[in-house]
Design a protein around this motif. Sequence first.
Motif, PDB file in Angstrom:
ATOM      1  N   GLU A  73       0.826  -1.210   0.000  1.00  0.00           N
ATOM      2  CA  GLU A  73       0.000   0.000   0.000  1.00  0.00           C
ATOM      3  C   GLU A  73       0.860   1.260   0.000  1.00  0.00           C
ATOM      4  N   ALA A  74       2.033   1.209   0.688  1.00  0.00           N
ATOM      5  CA  ALA A  74       2.916   2.379   0.724  1.00  0.00           C
ATOM      6  C   ALA A  74       3.531   2.666  -0.634  1.00  0.00           C
ATOM      7  N   LEU A  75       3.618   1.639  -1.519  1.00  0.00           N
ATOM      8  CA  LEU A  75       4.252   1.806  -2.826  1.00  0.00           C
ATOM      9  C   LEU A  75       3.266   2.210  -3.919  1.00  0.00           C
ATOM     10  N   HIS A  76       2.074   2.649  -3.525  1.00  0.00           N
ATOM     11  CA  HIS A  76       1.003   2.911  -4.493  1.00  0.00           C
ATOM     12  C   HIS A  76       1.436   3.886  -5.593  1.00  0.00           C
ATOM     13  N   ASP A  77       2.139   4.968  -5.212  1.00  0.00           N
ATOM     14  CA  ASP A  77       2.529   6.000  -6.178  1.00  0.00           C
ATOM     15  C   ASP A  77       4.029   5.977  -6.466  1.00  0.00           C
ATOM     16  N   THR A  78       4.694   4.855  -6.200  1.00  0.00           N
ATOM     17  CA  THR A  78       6.148   4.761  -6.383  1.00  0.00           C
ATOM     18  C   THR A  78       6.465   4.117  -7.731  1.00  0.00           C
ATOM     19  N   ALA A  79       7.378   4.728  -8.485  1.00  0.00           N
ATOM     20  CA  ALA A  79       7.818   4.142  -9.752  1.00  0.00           C
ATOM     21  C   ALA A  79       8.748   2.962  -9.464  1.00  0.00           C
ATOM     22  N   ASP A  80       8.618   1.884 -10.244  1.00  0.00           N
ATOM     23  CA  ASP A  80       9.428   0.660 -10.067  1.00  0.00           C
ATOM     24  C   ASP A  80       9.413   0.203  -8.604  1.00  0.00           C
ATOM     25  N   PRO A  81       8.236  -0.075  -8.047  1.00  0.00           N
ATOM     26  CA  PRO A  81       8.163  -0.445  -6.615  1.00  0.00           C
ATOM     27  C   PRO A  81       8.810  -1.807  -6.354  1.00  0.00           C
ATOM     28  N   VAL A  82       9.582  -1.873  -5.272  1.00  0.00           N
ATOM     29  CA  VAL A  82      10.273  -3.120  -4.906  1.00  0.00           C
ATOM     30  C   VAL A  82      10.156  -3.319  -3.403  1.00  0.00           C
ATOM     31  N   ILE A  83       9.811  -4.540  -3.014  1.00  0.00           N
ATOM     32  CA  ILE A  83       9.799  -4.944  -1.595  1.00  0.00           C
ATOM     33  C   ILE A  83      10.851  -6.029  -1.436  1.00  0.00           C
ATOM     34  N   THR A  84      11.715  -5.888  -0.445  1.00  0.00           N
ATOM     35  CA  THR A  84      12.796  -6.857  -0.220  1.00  0.00           C
ATOM     36  C   THR A  84      12.634  -7.491   1.155  1.00  0.00           C
ATOM     37  N   LEU A  85      12.545  -8.838   1.184  1.00  0.00           N
ATOM     38  CA  LEU A  85      12.471  -9.590   2.444  1.00  0.00           C
ATOM     39  C   LEU A  85      13.746 -10.418   2.563  1.00  0.00           C
ATOM     40  N   THR A  86      14.582 -10.091   3.548  1.00  0.00           N
ATOM     41  CA  THR A  86      15.857 -10.780   3.760  1.00  0.00           C
ATOM     42  C   THR A  86      15.793 -11.548   5.077  1.00  0.00           C
ATOM     43  N   VAL A  87      16.152 -12.836   5.011  1.00  0.00           N
ATOM     44  CA  VAL A  87      16.140 -13.697   6.204  1.00  0.00           C
ATOM     45  C   VAL A  87      17.577 -14.043   6.560  1.00  0.00           C
ATOM     46  N   THR A  88      17.961 -13.742   7.787  1.00  0.00           N
ATOM     47  CA  THR A  88      19.280 -14.102   8.296  1.00  0.00           C
ATOM     48  C   THR A  88      19.114 -14.833   9.616  1.00  0.00           C
ATOM     49  N   ALA A  89      20.154 -15.557  10.024  1.00  0.00           N
ATOM     50  CA  ALA A  89      20.059 -16.328  11.257  1.00  0.00           C
ATOM     51  C   ALA A  89      21.426 -16.478  11.893  1.00  0.00           C
ATOM     52  N   ASP A  90      21.439 -16.536  13.223  1.00  0.00           N
ATOM     53  CA  ASP A  90      22.644 -16.929  13.952  1.00  0.00           C
ATOM     54  C   ASP A  90      22.294 -18.141  14.790  1.00  0.00           C
ATOM     55  N   ALA A  91      23.057 -18.425  15.820  1.00  0.00           N
ATOM     56  CA  ALA A  91      22.853 -19.654  16.583  1.00  0.00           C
ATOM     57  C   ALA A  91      21.530 -19.680  17.319  1.00  0.00           C
ATOM     58  N   THR A  92      20.980 -18.513  17.683  1.00  0.00           N
ATOM     59  CA  THR A  92      19.770 -18.483  18.519  1.00  0.00           C
ATOM     60  C   THR A  92      18.619 -17.700  17.908  1.00  0.00           C
ATOM     61  N   THR A  93      18.882 -16.854  16.912  1.00  0.00           N
ATOM     62  CA  THR A  93      17.869 -15.905  16.441  1.00  0.00           C
ATOM     63  C   THR A  93      17.725 -15.972  14.921  1.00  0.00           C
ATOM     64  N   VAL A  94      16.466 -15.858  14.478  1.00  0.00           N
ATOM     65  CA  VAL A  94      16.162 -15.697  13.057  1.00  0.00           C
ATOM     66  C   VAL A  94      15.596 -14.291  12.867  1.00  0.00           C
ATOM     67  N   THR A  95      16.160 -13.553  11.907  1.00  0.00           N
ATOM     68  CA  THR A  95      15.748 -12.164  11.684  1.00  0.00           C
ATOM     69  C   THR A  95      15.104 -12.030  10.304  1.00  0.00           C
ATOM     70  N   PHE A  96      13.885 -11.468  10.279  1.00  0.00           N
ATOM     71  CA  PHE A  96      13.175 -11.151   9.040  1.00  0.00           C
ATOM     72  C   PHE A  96      13.302  -9.643   8.828  1.00  0.00           C
ATOM     73  N   ASP A  97      14.007  -9.245   7.769  1.00  0.00           N
ATOM     74  CA  ASP A  97      14.274  -7.832   7.481  1.00  0.00           C
ATOM     75  C   ASP A  97      13.471  -7.442   6.239  1.00  0.00           C
ATOM     76  N   LEU A  98      12.399  -6.650   6.419  1.00  0.00           N
ATOM     77  CA  LEU A  98      11.514  -6.275   5.315  1.00  0.00           C
ATOM     78  C   LEU A  98      11.566  -4.772   5.104  1.00  0.00           C
ATOM     79  N   ARG A  99      11.909  -4.386   3.862  1.00  0.00           N
ATOM     80  CA  ARG A  99      11.971  -2.960   3.550  1.00  0.00           C
ATOM     81  C   ARG A  99      11.388  -2.712   2.157  1.00  0.00           C
ATOM     82  N   ASP A 100      11.002  -1.456   1.893  1.00  0.00           N
ATOM     83  CA  ASP A 100      10.485  -1.087   0.569  1.00  0.00           C
ATOM     84  C   ASP A 100      11.169   0.188   0.109  1.00  0.00           C
ATOM     85  N   ASN A 101      10.971   0.548  -1.152  1.00  0.00           N
ATOM     86  CA  ASN A 101      11.586   1.770  -1.699  1.00  0.00           C
ATOM     87  C   ASN A 101      10.559   2.883  -1.840  1.00  0.00           C
ATOM     88  N   GLY A 102       9.588   2.875  -0.927  1.00  0.00           N
ATOM     89  CA  GLY A 102       8.544   3.892  -0.961  1.00  0.00           C
ATOM     90  C   GLY A 102       8.937   5.156  -0.226  1.00  0.00           C
TER      91      GLY A 102
END
Length: 541
Positions: free
Chosen positions: A451-480
Amino acid sequence: MPRALIFTGACLAVVAAFEVSRRTVRATLLNEAQITAQSRVQTLESILAVQRAVAGTLADDGLARAALVSGDTDLAEQVSRKLEYLRAETGSTIIYLIDTEGLTISASNWQEPVSFVGGNYAFREYFRKAVTEGRALEYALGRNSGRPGLYLSHDIRAEGELVGIIVVKMEFEAMEAGWARSAAPSHVTDPTGQVVLASDPSLRFSQPPAAAGRLAVHEAVAGAPGWQLTLYTSAAASWRAGIGGGLVMSAVLALVFALGRRRRRIIEARRAVKEAALQYQRDLEQAVEDRTRLLKAEVEERRNAEERLAHMQGELVQANKLATLGQVTAGLAHEVNQPLATIRLLADNGVALLDDDPEETRANLRQIAGMTERIDRITTQLRGFARKATGELKAVPVREVIEASVLLTASRRRARGAQLVIRGDDPDLKVRAEAVRLEQVLVNLIQNAQEALHDTADPVITLTVTADATTVTFDLRDNGPGIEPAMVGQLFMPFATSKSEGLGLGLVIARDIARDLGGELSLAPPEPGQGAHFILRLQRA
């Protein structure tokens, strides 16, 4: 037979008819009164159960516990807003949070002139008992309002240590007014025998009145130890029935005596009297049975309605998830309609080519099978997302959860022309969570980004998953355009939203779900020229 004996027998018959009729109607009246009393007790118990559930839920609330432990006034204000919302939703009179010294730090009436915030209630019995026993129940007059009500309290603990008390007060004026409109007055007494609830408010805080020629039934209130409901009903109908039965019997006997001394007529008259009495008894029993059946049906219907109400009040998070589901369903309908139209076309072609070109017919059938598998995948994900969470945490494959979330948001993303880039979704990586609730968080974040990318040219959403020994991190960002500076500080507060049609609950519920899963959802510090950036951290399984 001597006349004296006949006269004595006649008198006994009249007395017996009087007593049988009186007792039968009395039993009916008591039975009806018992059913009405049970219905009133069930209504009272359902109210107590709902309010006790509110206190129990808030006793486990992470935000309330954090406000008590930290002493942060901003957190306390957030708790007040939450209590204000819950009070309106559950029908409570007031809900407030007290620290271990008896000082109120948050209250649902925090914005009113008579706010409880800052008041000290250490002198209250419900506070002292909750401190020592964990829970308490007290019926008393409000110190500020002077209005009577029932106070339910529950302790709040952090790592086994007492940090505060949550209190829920409810008033019963509406219920008592309903009793007052009934022809059967009733009251409720506490363990000391004192009246606390009554159809006649003047009886409150006094000893109950005597029956005074009325019939009384008693029912214990399961949700409040030592409470008992007493209901009165008039005994006049039983006496009228007794007199009527005696008159009927007198009339019958007068008819028998009028028949003379002839034995055959006397026997026939006695048989008629017996049959009339039996029929009267049968009719009366049938009337009692019919009335009892109707009352039981009414009680059952009321019980079912109360169960549905309690169930609905316990489904707030599920309702939010279904609201999210409603947003994606319109797009997914297109995902289903398209293969359905293709199936119809292939089926029509198959019928036309069945005799002329069997090979193309088989090819059409194989395509139909593929389309049905596609529909099955879509509907399976919808059913999985819609089902109610169980609360059980286990090892959940990260890739499966991401794939389900991507499928549920795909149609709206394609409609907006947005690209979703997934990085680091290791097929062997697992997280400690519940799939349904984790999907709800990811769908919420992805939809907000779309919804935030409604008026954005070439909209891109990036979901990056990383992990260490105890934690899983979901990193979600957009170019809006990113989060407005005015919204950053209140992004996770209830009802704070920049959307014209939004309720401001999605991110609040998403963060609560993350905390329930043992993790945390946060907004990364804004970067100039960059879009929104959310970080979800959970325990690795």
